[in-house]
Design a protein around this motif. Structure first.
Motif, PDB file in Angstrom:
ATOM      1  N   VAL A  98       0.867  -1.162   0.000  1.00  0.00           N
ATOM      2  CA  VAL A  98       0.000   0.000   0.000  1.00  0.00           C
ATOM      3  C   VAL A  98       0.907   1.215   0.000  1.00  0.00           C
ATOM      4  N   LYS A  99       0.678   2.094  -0.962  1.00  0.00           N
ATOM      5  CA  LYS A  99       1.562   3.248  -1.077  1.00  0.00           C
ATOM      6  C   LYS A  99       0.749   4.523  -1.052  1.00  0.00           C
ATOM      7  N   GLN A 100       1.234   5.470  -0.285  1.00  0.00           N
ATOM      8  CA  GLN A 100       0.562   6.757  -0.247  1.00  0.00           C
ATOM      9  C   GLN A 100       1.481   7.805  -0.857  1.00  0.00           C
ATOM     10  N   PHE A 101       0.884   8.653  -1.670  1.00  0.00           N
ATOM     11  CA  PHE A 101       1.653   9.681  -2.355  1.00  0.00           C
ATOM     12  C   PHE A 101       1.092  11.049  -2.008  1.00  0.00           C
ATOM     13  N   LEU A 102       1.970  12.020  -2.006  1.00  0.00           N
ATOM     14  CA  LEU A 102       1.580  13.381  -1.677  1.00  0.00           C
ATOM     15  C   LEU A 102       2.138  14.285  -2.773  1.00  0.00           C
ATOM     16  N   SER A 103       1.323  15.218  -3.209  1.00  0.00           N
ATOM     17  CA  SER A 103       1.798  16.161  -4.221  1.00  0.00           C
ATOM     18  C   SER A 103       1.616  17.565  -3.669  1.00  0.00           C
ATOM     19  N   LEU A 104       2.620  18.364  -3.839  1.00  0.00           N
ATOM     20  CA  LEU A 104       2.585  19.718  -3.307  1.00  0.00           C
ATOM     21  C   LEU A 104       2.316  20.703  -4.420  1.00  0.00           C
ATOM     22  N   GLU A 105       1.654  21.772  -4.056  1.00  0.00           N
ATOM     23  CA  GLU A 105       1.373  22.819  -5.021  1.00  0.00           C
ATOM     24  C   GLU A 105       2.661  23.241  -5.749  1.00  0.00           C
ATOM     25  N   ALA A 106       3.757  23.326  -4.980  1.00  0.00           N
ATOM     26  CA  ALA A 106       4.981  23.871  -5.555  1.00  0.00           C
ATOM     27  C   ALA A 106       5.595  22.968  -6.614  1.00  0.00           C
ATOM     28  N   THR A 107       5.573  21.651  -6.383  1.00  0.00           N
ATOM     29  CA  THR A 107       6.300  20.773  -7.294  1.00  0.00           C
ATOM     30  C   THR A 107       5.372  20.023  -8.232  1.00  0.00           C
ATOM     31  N   LYS A 108       4.113  19.813  -7.831  1.00  0.00           N
ATOM     32  CA  LYS A 108       3.165  19.087  -8.664  1.00  0.00           C
ATOM     33  C   LYS A 108       3.740  17.743  -9.087  1.00  0.00           C
ATOM     34  N   GLU A 109       4.307  17.073  -8.136  1.00  0.00           N
ATOM     35  CA  GLU A 109       4.934  15.806  -8.464  1.00  0.00           C
ATOM     36  C   GLU A 109       4.594  14.853  -7.328  1.00  0.00           C
ATOM     37  N   TRP A 110       4.316  13.601  -7.625  1.00  0.00           N
ATOM     38  CA  TRP A 110       3.930  12.681  -6.566  1.00  0.00           C
ATOM     39  C   TRP A 110       5.144  12.207  -5.803  1.00  0.00           C
ATOM     40  N   ASN A 111       5.107  12.389  -4.478  1.00  0.00           N
ATOM     41  CA  ASN A 111       6.179  11.902  -3.617  1.00  0.00           C
ATOM     42  C   ASN A 111       5.636  10.765  -2.769  1.00  0.00           C
ATOM     43  N   LEU A 112       6.378   9.696  -2.724  1.00  0.00           N
ATOM     44  CA  LEU A 112       5.973   8.564  -1.897  1.00  0.00           C
ATOM     45  C   LEU A 112       6.141   8.933  -0.430  1.00  0.00           C
ATOM     46  N   VAL A 113       5.068   8.846   0.363  1.00  0.00           N
ATOM     47  CA  VAL A 113       5.207   9.187   1.778  1.00  0.00           C
ATOM     48  C   VAL A 113       4.937   8.009   2.713  1.00  0.00           C
ATOM     49  N   LEU A 114       4.397   6.930   2.194  1.00  0.00           N
ATOM     50  CA  LEU A 114       4.122   5.777   3.050  1.00  0.00           C
ATOM     51  C   LEU A 114       4.149   4.531   2.187  1.00  0.00           C
ATOM     52  N   SER A 115       4.696   3.464   2.721  1.00  0.00           N
ATOM     53  CA  SER A 115       4.775   2.235   1.952  1.00  0.00           C
ATOM     54  C   SER A 115       4.717   1.062   2.922  1.00  0.00           C
ATOM     55  N   LYS A 116       3.675   0.246   2.818  1.00  0.00           N
ATOM     56  CA  LYS A 116       3.465  -0.861   3.760  1.00  0.00           C
ATOM     57  C   LYS A 116       3.109  -2.126   3.002  1.00  0.00           C
ATOM     58  N   PRO A 117       3.709  -3.275   3.262  1.00  0.00           N
ATOM     59  CA  PRO A 117       4.910  -3.417   4.086  1.00  0.00           C
ATOM     60  C   PRO A 117       6.065  -2.640   3.467  1.00  0.00           C
ATOM     61  N   LEU A 118       7.042  -2.322   4.290  1.00  0.00           N
ATOM     62  CA  LEU A 118       8.130  -1.475   3.821  1.00  0.00           C
ATOM     63  C   LEU A 118       8.867  -2.105   2.642  1.00  0.00           C
ATOM     64  N   SER A 119       9.148  -3.390   2.727  1.00  0.00           N
ATOM     65  CA  SER A 119       9.837  -4.059   1.626  1.00  0.00           C
ATOM     66  C   SER A 119       8.865  -4.972   0.893  1.00  0.00           C
ATOM     67  N   PRO A 120       8.867  -4.935  -0.442  1.00  0.00           N
ATOM     68  CA  PRO A 120       7.991  -5.856  -1.167  1.00  0.00           C
ATOM     69  C   PRO A 120       8.324  -7.313  -0.882  1.00  0.00           C
ATOM     70  N   CYS A 121       9.537  -7.581  -0.388  1.00  0.00           N
ATOM     71  CA  CYS A 121       9.880  -8.967  -0.057  1.00  0.00           C
ATOM     72  C   CYS A 121       8.915  -9.523   0.990  1.00  0.00           C
ATOM     73  N   ASN A 122       8.303  -8.656   1.773  1.00  0.00           N
ATOM     74  CA  ASN A 122       7.383  -9.126   2.800  1.00  0.00           C
ATOM     75  C   ASN A 122       5.945  -9.229   2.309  1.00  0.00           C
ATOM     76  N   VAL A 123       5.749  -9.016   1.022  1.00  0.00           N
ATOM     77  CA  VAL A 123       4.427  -9.231   0.431  1.00  0.00           C
ATOM     78  C   VAL A 123       4.300 -10.725   0.152  1.00  0.00           C
ATOM     79  N   TYR A 124       3.182 -11.307   0.525  1.00  0.00           N
ATOM     80  CA  TYR A 124       3.027 -12.743   0.378  1.00  0.00           C
ATOM     81  C   TYR A 124       3.235 -13.178  -1.073  1.00  0.00           C
ATOM     82  N   THR A 125       4.097 -14.116  -1.265  1.00  0.00           N
ATOM     83  CA  THR A 125       4.453 -14.701  -2.561  1.00  0.00           C
ATOM     84  C   THR A 125       4.694 -13.657  -3.660  1.00  0.00           C
TER      85      THR A 125
END
Ligand SMILES: *[C@@H]1O[C@H](CO)[C@@H](O)[C@H](O)[C@H]1NC(C)=O
Ligand SMILES: *[C@@H]1O[C@H](CO)[C@@H](O)[C@H](O)[C@H]1NC(C)=O
Ligand SMILES: *[C@@H]1O[C@H](CO)[C@@H](O)[C@H](O)[C@H]1NC(C)=O
Ligand SMILES: *[C@@H]1O[C@H](CO)[C@@H](O)[C@H](O)[C@H]1NC(C)=O
Ligand SMILES: *[C@@H]1O[C@H](CO)[C@@H](O)[C@H](O)[C@H]1NC(C)=O
Ligand SMILES: *[C@@H]1O[C@H](CO)[C@@H](O)[C@H](O)[C@H]1NC(C)=O
Ligand SMILES: *[C@@H]1O[C@H](CO)[C@@H](O)[C@H](O)[C@H]1NC(C)=O
Ligand SMILES: *[C@@H]1O[C@H](CO)[C@@H](O)[C@H](O)[C@H]1NC(C)=O
Length: 793
Positions: free
Chosen positions: A277-304
């Protein structure tokens, strides 16, 4: 894995110290004249769209990637990022093949339908209404597509927010319906070109926790329960200055929703193809998506995540590799970002005792082991050989484990882990000579390895020889290329260690011309010689009064060292923490040191041609010359030794140190991570002690929290937090500035921290810093710290 320096590209430009507020250039955003509504009887054809009033969202038909199929969807208009970001898909299961004569039509009876080229309905809302003349379909500024009666707009006939696909945007509810016992699920796309439901889903359970589930059946992540302010296991997801999360529960349903405080920001949370699950934030100034949250942190921990017989590389980049003797099952899916197909055998097993085993070390074993009651490794192996569907075995102190069928969730670890034996056809063993992590367990191969090892040793020896006949002062740019032998002699065989950091240990040395040098032996280098030389040469060009000057380097075989001037007053920590009372650094010197360090870091952040994030700011890396002028050491090294560094970061995760919280939360690392570390260090400069103290009863005492409570909550004079060894001898105005800026620097949200340039100006008194807010988050860190110690002891 996050690579400090590159991350600088994603720097969030944001300032919270209100006197410094920069007004973002407020260009008129969109002048889109397109309508935002469709009325009963009207339709939307292939090349038409409607755009929300504010201009953020657009509804229309789209074609993902190179796909030949078409879908109706809502996306963020191109203002956000280069490519369009789809947040909702209507007909994800029922693609349109021929777009030209397809349409979205709002029927007079209140039903909204997609008609394909033969005018058959392929998707419909199944809604009804008698208000045909006043019906409207409107795309709101919140991204919600609403079907309603214009005359009574609060009564919603149908809305897209009730039918989310893979994305959750502010204002939408993620619901659990208590009456039907069903949850609204966010389901990932199948791959980047196919929005049909994929394997991963996020949903709210009846116990008010978020879970991520594989193939609608296997849960592999949970947020923990809602505790009134946030989810117990995701402290990052609380209502804070950026987001306002709220949880509601009544007899019919429970739901969670979130909003952004700042009207100029945009956010989205999606179930990614990776199963995270990834959350992105975009600011008025940059208008670019920044990743701010990622769960589980490593995809290696995603089942199979890597599929059957795939191995997730948890050491470097979380990539999937096939086990040796296996090949990708579906390279085209892999190219579309979906590794879940996994791998298949290159050669079928003989299914007789002639099959062989390959040893893989430092592995996290697959899921679903079957224990076998045999008492030796050899018996474990033959137990596996006896059954053709046994694909792997492991023998450890617990005993023998066998795996039947697909091997799922194998991970390559950095160290520790298990020795896993994978069953392969005999021909795979003889043909395997490439990868290093898979070692065939046959005598021939071992012999081969020994021969290879011998060759490598000879090569290293020859390199050494070569070095010794070279002139010691081969100049490369302004840097000296030292030989290993030079440095070994100069440092008396690396006998006097004067420091160590995330990147390796530092030794004192003396050159034949009596110049004192410091030699840093770098560990965990990930680069080849050519790249190393070029990186070091770049770092060597950076010169500033508050940065340690590089003298030269050594690059021989696998030995990598850098050489700089020896600093007679050593590093800041030796003065701050180990001082005898006669040698206390005066406040004046401390303040000058703080300004100098801030200037050095600001130079790295703002003035170098390639921005440099230091990544390891702490007193040990601040060297003091004869006049106590501070020199920041080790800059640029994060880039050289990033692999080692990411490991260090991983092991430090969650502990209070100098590391900004974003290191552990999966958020993009920006220069603000250095600002955080600087703030932590500034507290230590004020107090003359380490920020964290562990008392005998295991309780953690944390100076920044204590100081903030004392000064901000209790209103005590700022002198009460000063190092007692200074006996109150400090300029109160300077101390106040230092305290305030330190508090601002360690704000949890990176966007709230000042830039390093602003820190310099505040310390110099050119800018005023507002009183900082109270740090409730720090207290929670201290509490977490206690639990960590509890577990590790
Ligand atoms: C849009 O599609 C309609 C019907 O297919 C066609 O008549 C019209 O020319 C198209 N307009 C543009 C701008 O392509
Ligand atoms: C249109 O949809 C109907 C119903 O799903 C289907 O039978 C028909 O083949 C589709 N026509 C085309 C051209 O795809
Ligand atoms: C409309 O009804 C059909 C048939 O019952 C169903 O398959 C479809 O999923 C429904 N559409 C929506 C958007 O609920
Ligand atoms: C997911 O589950 C379904 C039914 O339970 C099963 O048929 C399918 O093979 C599973 N998918 C994968 C990739 O294992
Ligand atoms: C947070 O969101 C809720 C709506 O769920 C709203 O009622 C509340 O006022 C918001 N709080 C702030 C501080 O904006
Ligand atoms: C729950 O549903 C019932 C029946 O639809 C309704 O009367 C009641 O108002 C609902 N309660 C809440 C809190 O929405
Ligand atoms: C092999 O192991 C599987 C799984 O335990 C079992 O179902 C099967 O009967 C075994 N086959 C033989 C020949 O023992
Ligand atoms: C031995 O391996 C099994 C299977 O992976 C594992 O469950 C167990 O914890 C291991 N035991 C030890 C002591 O590592």
């Amino acid at each position: 894995m996050s690579l400090c320096v590159e991350m600088r590209d994603k720097l969030l430009f944001f300032f919270v110290l209100s006197p410094l507020l920069l007004i973002f250039s407020s260009k008129a955003l969109h002048c889109n004249a397109a309508a935002d509504t469709i009325s009963a009887g009207q339709s939307l054809t292939a090349n038409q769209t409607i755009v929300s009033k504010g201009g953020d969202f657009e509804l229309g038909f789209f074609t993902p990637g190179k796909s030949l199929k078409h879908y109706l969807g809502i996306w963020y208009t191109k203002t956000y990022g280069q490519s369009r970001t789809v947040i909702w898909v209507a007909n994800r299961d029922e693609p349109i093949i021929d777009l030209s004569s397809s349409e979205l039509k709002l029927l007079e009876n209140g039903n909204l339908v997609i008609l394909n080229e033969s005018k058959a309905s392929i998707w419909s809302t199944n809604s009804t209404s008698t208000a045909s003349n006043s019906l409207e379909l409107i795309l709101g500024d919140d991204g919600n597509l609403v079907l309603r009666n214009r005359l009574n707009p609060s009564v919603v006939i149908w809305q897209s927010f009730d039918h989310l696909t893979d994305t959750w945007i502010p204002g939408a509810k993620l619901k659990y319906d208590k009456r039907s016992k069903r949850a609204v699920k966010l389901i990932s796309w199948k791959n980047s070109e196919d929005p049909s439901p994929g394997l991963f889903s996020l949903e709210l359970t009846s116990d008010s926790e978020f879970v991520i589930i594989w193939n609608r059946s296997r849960q592999y992540w949970t947020s923990g329960v809602w505790d009134g302010q946030g989810f117990s296991l995701v402290p990052e997801m609380k209502s804070r200055s950026t987001f306002n999360y709220s949880f509601t529960s009544n007899e019919n349903e429970s739901y969670i929703t979130y909003y952004l405080y700042d009207k100029n920001m945009r956010a989205r949370l999606k179930v990614d193809l990776s199963g995270q699950v990834k959350q992105f934030l975009s600011l008025e100034a940059t208008k670019e998506w920044n990743l701010v949250l990622s769960k589980p942190l490593s995809p290696c921990n995603v089942y199979t995540y890597c599929g059957p017989f795939g191995c997730c590389n948890n050491v470097e980049d979380s990539s999937c590799q096939c086990l040796q003797g296996f090949k990708e099952k579906s390279p085209q899916d892999l190219n579309l970002g979906d590794p879940s197909g996994g791998c298949v055998r290159k050669t079928p097993l003989l299914c007789r005792k002639k099959d062989k085993f390959l040893l893989m070390s430092s592995m996290k074993a697959p899921v679903n082991p079957v224990p076998s009651a045999v008492d030796s490794s050899a018996n474990c192996q033959s137990a596996c050989l006896n059954n053709c569907s046994c694909n792997a075995y492991l023998y450890n102190s617990t005993g023998c484990s066998l795996w039947y069928g697909d091997l799922l969730n194998i991970q390559q670890l950095d160290n520790g882990g298990d020795e896993l034996y994978i069953r392969v056809a005999p021909s795979e063993v003889s043909s395997s000579k490439k990868e290093s992590i898979y070692r065939p367990v046959t005598l021939g191969a071992i012999a081969g390895t020994l021969v290879l090892l011998g060759l490598v040793l000879v090569a290293i020896w020859l390199w050494g020889k070569r070095g010794s006949v070279e002139t010691p002062n081969a100049v490369e740019g302004s840097l000296v290329a030292f030989t290993y032998r030079d440095l070994k002699n100069a440092s008396k065989n690396f006998s006097e260690i004067v420091g160590s950091g995330a990147f390796g240990s530092v030794f004192k040395g003396i050159l034949p011309d009596s110049t004192l040098i410091a030699v840093k032996k770098l560990e965990g280098i990930s680069q080849g010689e050519k790249q190393f030389r070029s990186e070091v040469s770049t770092i060597g060009l950076i010169q500033h009064a508050n940065l340690v000057r590089l003298r030269g380097f050594c690059c021989e075989g696998n030995k990598r060292m850098i050489v700089y001037d020896f600093m007679p007053n050593r590093s800041l920590n030796t003065h701050l923490f180990h001082q005898k009372d006669s040698n206390v650094l005066s406040w004046n010197i401390r303040y000058q040191i703080a300004i100098g360090i801030a200037r050095g870091i600001a130079y790295l952040h703002d003035e170098c041609r390639d921005y440099i994030i230091h990544c390891d700011i702490k007193p040990e890396n601040i060297l003091l010359d004869a006049d106590f002028t501070p020199k920041v050491a080790d800059f640029g090294l994060a880039k050289l030794v990033c692999r080692e560094f990411s490991r260090v970061v991983t092991t430090m995760r969650g502990t209070i140190g100098y590391m900004a919280p974003e290191w552990s939360s999966g958020v993009a690392i920006t220069t603000k991570a250095d600002v955080y570390s600087f703030g932590m260090m500034l507290f230590e400069i004020i107090s003359g002690r380490r920020n964290l103290k562990q008392s005998k009863d295991g309780k953690a005492w944390f100076f920044p929290t204590w100081a903030a409570n004392k000064v901000i909550s209790e209103g005590q004079p700022v002198l009460s937090i000063l190092d007692s060894k200074l006996e109150g001898n400090a300029d109160v105005e300077e101390l106040t500035r230092a305290f305030r800026v330190a508090c601002w620097c360690i704000q949890e949200e990176a966007v709230q921290r000042p830039s390093m340039g602003q820190v310099v100006q505040i310390l110099k008194g050119l800018l005023e810093a507002n009183p900082p807010p109270i740090q409730s988050y720090l207290q929670s860190l201290v509490e977490n710290e206690k639990t960590e110690n509890f577990f590790s002891e």
